[in-house]
Each structure stands twice: as C-alpha cells, then as structure tokens.
Scaffold this motif. Structure first.
Motif, mmCIF file in Angstrom:
data_model
loop_
_atom_site.group_PDB
_atom_site.id
_atom_site.type_symbol
_atom_site.label_atom_id
_atom_site.label_comp_id
_atom_site.label_asym_id
_atom_site.label_seq_id
_atom_site.Cartn_x
_atom_site.Cartn_y
_atom_site.Cartn_z
ATOM 1 N N LYS A 93 121.418 -16.417 -47.804
ATOM 2 C CA LYS A 93 120.915 -16.408 -47.953
ATOM 3 C C LYS A 93 119.403 -17.183 -46.815
ATOM 4 C CE LYS A 93 118.125 -19.828 -51.080
ATOM 5 N NZ LYS A 93 117.763 -20.481 -52.469
ATOM 6 N N PHE A 94 118.930 -16.721 -46.797
ATOM 7 C CA PHE A 94 117.861 -16.693 -45.329
ATOM 8 C C PHE A 94 116.481 -16.462 -45.655
ATOM 9 C CE2 PHE A 94 119.170 -12.061 -45.310
ATOM 10 C CZ PHE A 94 117.609 -12.040 -44.683
ATOM 11 N N PHE A 95 115.578 -16.911 -44.530
ATOM 12 C CA PHE A 95 113.721 -17.169 -44.657
ATOM 13 C C PHE A 95 113.899 -16.472 -43.118
ATOM 14 C CE2 PHE A 95 115.374 -20.152 -47.773
ATOM 15 C CZ PHE A 95 115.050 -19.853 -49.255
ATOM 16 N N ASP A 96 112.585 -15.261 -43.102
ATOM 17 C CA ASP A 96 111.740 -15.146 -42.041
ATOM 18 C C ASP A 96 110.967 -15.840 -41.724
ATOM 19 O OD1 ASP A 96 113.831 -13.230 -40.625
ATOM 20 O OD2 ASP A 96 113.498 -11.840 -42.118
ATOM 21 N N ILE A 97 110.075 -16.209 -43.212
ATOM 22 C CA ILE A 97 109.270 -16.102 -43.629
ATOM 23 C C ILE A 97 108.975 -17.717 -44.493
ATOM 24 C CG2 ILE A 97 106.905 -16.261 -44.328
ATOM 25 C CD1 ILE A 97 106.539 -13.688 -43.395
ATOM 26 N N ARG A 98 108.999 -18.937 -44.809
ATOM 27 C CA ARG A 98 108.827 -19.781 -45.364
ATOM 28 C C ARG A 98 108.738 -19.290 -46.289
ATOM 29 N NH1 ARG A 98 106.322 -25.333 -47.673
ATOM 30 N NH2 ARG A 98 105.269 -24.210 -46.435
ATOM 31 N N GLY A 99 108.921 -19.491 -47.636
ATOM 32 C CA GLY A 99 108.693 -19.549 -48.932
ATOM 33 C C GLY A 99 109.124 -18.154 -49.546
ATOM 34 N N PHE A 100 109.484 -17.491 -49.122
ATOM 35 C CA PHE A 100 109.283 -15.414 -49.007
ATOM 36 C C PHE A 100 110.991 -15.717 -49.266
ATOM 37 C CE2 PHE A 100 105.441 -15.639 -48.410
ATOM 38 C CZ PHE A 100 104.727 -14.983 -48.774
ATOM 39 N N ASN A 101 111.493 -15.102 -50.490
ATOM 40 C CA ASN A 101 113.061 -15.168 -49.902
ATOM 41 C C ASN A 101 113.729 -13.836 -49.655
ATOM 42 O OD1 ASN A 101 113.695 -16.588 -52.406
ATOM 43 N ND2 ASN A 101 112.650 -15.101 -54.229
ATOM 44 N N SER A 102 114.459 -13.843 -49.589
ATOM 45 C CA SER A 102 115.381 -12.916 -48.478
ATOM 46 C C SER A 102 116.007 -12.005 -49.122
ATOM 47 C CB SER A 102 116.314 -13.564 -47.219
ATOM 48 O OG SER A 102 117.308 -14.416 -48.116
ATOM 49 N N ILE A 103 116.620 -10.617 -48.632
ATOM 50 C CA ILE A 103 117.150 -9.381 -49.254
ATOM 51 C C ILE A 103 118.063 -10.181 -50.226
ATOM 52 C CG2 ILE A 103 115.989 -7.784 -48.302
ATOM 53 C CD1 ILE A 103 118.286 -7.406 -46.572
ATOM 54 N N PRO A 104 118.674 -9.842 -51.261
ATOM 55 C CA PRO A 104 119.933 -10.335 -51.174
ATOM 56 C C PRO A 104 121.112 -9.440 -50.901
ATOM 57 C CG PRO A 104 119.100 -9.143 -53.511
ATOM 58 C CD PRO A 104 117.978 -9.643 -52.038
ATOM 59 N N PHE A 105 122.155 -9.515 -51.651
ATOM 60 C CA PHE A 105 123.374 -8.269 -51.338
ATOM 61 C C PHE A 105 123.133 -6.990 -52.132
ATOM 62 C CE2 PHE A 105 126.761 -5.920 -53.038
ATOM 63 C CZ PHE A 105 127.689 -4.993 -52.050
ATOM 64 N N LEU A 106 122.474 -6.021 -51.548
ATOM 65 C CA LEU A 106 121.984 -4.366 -52.094
ATOM 66 C C LEU A 106 123.202 -3.763 -52.208
ATOM 67 C CD1 LEU A 106 119.036 -4.672 -50.869
ATOM 68 C CD2 LEU A 106 118.993 -4.764 -53.381
ATOM 69 N N PHE A 107 123.035 -2.695 -53.184
ATOM 70 C CA PHE A 107 124.342 -1.507 -52.463
ATOM 71 C C PHE A 107 123.798 -0.500 -53.558
ATOM 72 C CE2 PHE A 107 127.681 1.336 -54.168
ATOM 73 C CZ PHE A 107 128.499 0.992 -53.153
ATOM 74 N N GLN A 108 123.711 1.011 -52.856
ATOM 75 C CA GLN A 108 123.586 2.095 -53.672
ATOM 76 C C GLN A 108 124.114 3.603 -53.045
ATOM 77 O OE1 GLN A 108 119.422 2.366 -52.259
ATOM 78 N NE2 GLN A 108 119.541 2.150 -49.659
ATOM 79 N N GLY A 109 124.099 4.013 -53.790
ATOM 80 C CA GLY A 109 124.426 5.375 -53.579
ATOM 81 C C GLY A 109 124.305 6.540 -54.128
ATOM 82 N N GLY A 110 124.126 7.831 -53.390
ATOM 83 C CA GLY A 110 123.524 8.809 -54.245
ATOM 84 C C GLY A 110 124.047 10.247 -53.545
ATOM 85 N N VAL A 111 123.605 11.118 -54.131
ATOM 86 C CA VAL A 111 123.717 12.148 -53.160
ATOM 87 C C VAL A 111 122.628 13.437 -53.044
ATOM 88 C CG1 VAL A 111 124.755 14.938 -54.604
ATOM 89 C CG2 VAL A 111 125.190 13.450 -55.258
ATOM 90 N N SER A 112 122.715 13.930 -51.761
ATOM 91 C CA SER A 112 121.966 14.478 -51.397
ATOM 92 C C SER A 112 121.614 16.436 -51.014
ATOM 93 C CB SER A 112 121.396 13.779 -49.806
ATOM 94 O OG SER A 112 120.473 14.417 -49.128
#
Length: 115
Positions: A93-112
């Motif tokens: 959990k981190f903040f680049d700008i106070r009051g705005f959430n950071s990205i959580p753990f994200l996982f994605q996969g797919g086919v191209s």
C-alpha cells in the motif's frame, strides 16, 4: 508556489526536491527470451517526499515504497501467444499523491491472436 512555501511556518523556503518529488527514484528491469518464451521482472523504488497537506495546513510526508512486477508470455506459433502479468506482487500500500489509492495486487492473463 507550492515548492517554495513552507506549510509549517508559511514562510518562503524550498524543499530539496520540491513537492511530490522524491530525492531517490529508480526502476530496475530484467528480461529473458528463449524459444518463444518471454520472462520479465521489474521493480520500482520511490523515496520519501512531501505532499500538500491542505489549506494552511502542514505538508504531509509520504513514505518510501518498493513494488515488484512480473510478466511472462509464450508464443505457441506465429499467430497465437499466451501471456500473464502481475503488478504490485507484494500488495504494497503506497501513495504517489496523498488521498489517492495505489494500485493493489493485479493479475491478468490472456491470449493474443495475430493474423
């Protein structure tokens, strides 16, 4: 301006690196490719820095953080590729700008598909 007025004493001053600008900021990336397999790992470190506290309020110190991302892809043939991507693996959990959430753990996969 915000980078030259102290919100503690409200007198003119200057931060070493300005508001929202860390003294230390670096990115590291490692990538490997072998027979259609692509692997990569990256890390981002951002040092502590100040952000605006509010109208006539003291500036707020935002803490340093380090996040890790990873990605993999595999080409089955010339037109079909599978991929996965994970961001902020440690769910930091981190903040680049106070009051705005950071990205959580994200996982994605797919086919191209490419024709």
């Amino acid at each position: 301006t915000d980078s030259t007025q102290s919100r503690i004493s409200f007198k003119d001053t200057s931060y070493n690196h300005g508001l929202r600008r860390p003294g230390v900021n670096f990115n590291l990336s490692l990538a490997y490719t072998w027979k259609g397999l692509d692997l990569s790992v990256s890390g981002k470190f951002v040092g502590s820095r100040y952000d605006v506290g509010g109208f006539r309020r003291a500036d707020v110190l935002l803490g340093e953080y380090f996040i890790v991302n990873a990605a993999a892809g595999y080409a089955l043939n010339k037109s079909l590729r599978l991929f996965v991507d994970a961001q902020n693996i440690g769910n930091k959990k981190f903040f680049d700008i106070r009051g705005f959430n950071s990205i959580p753990f994200l996982f994605q996969g797919g086919v191209s598909l490419q024709f």
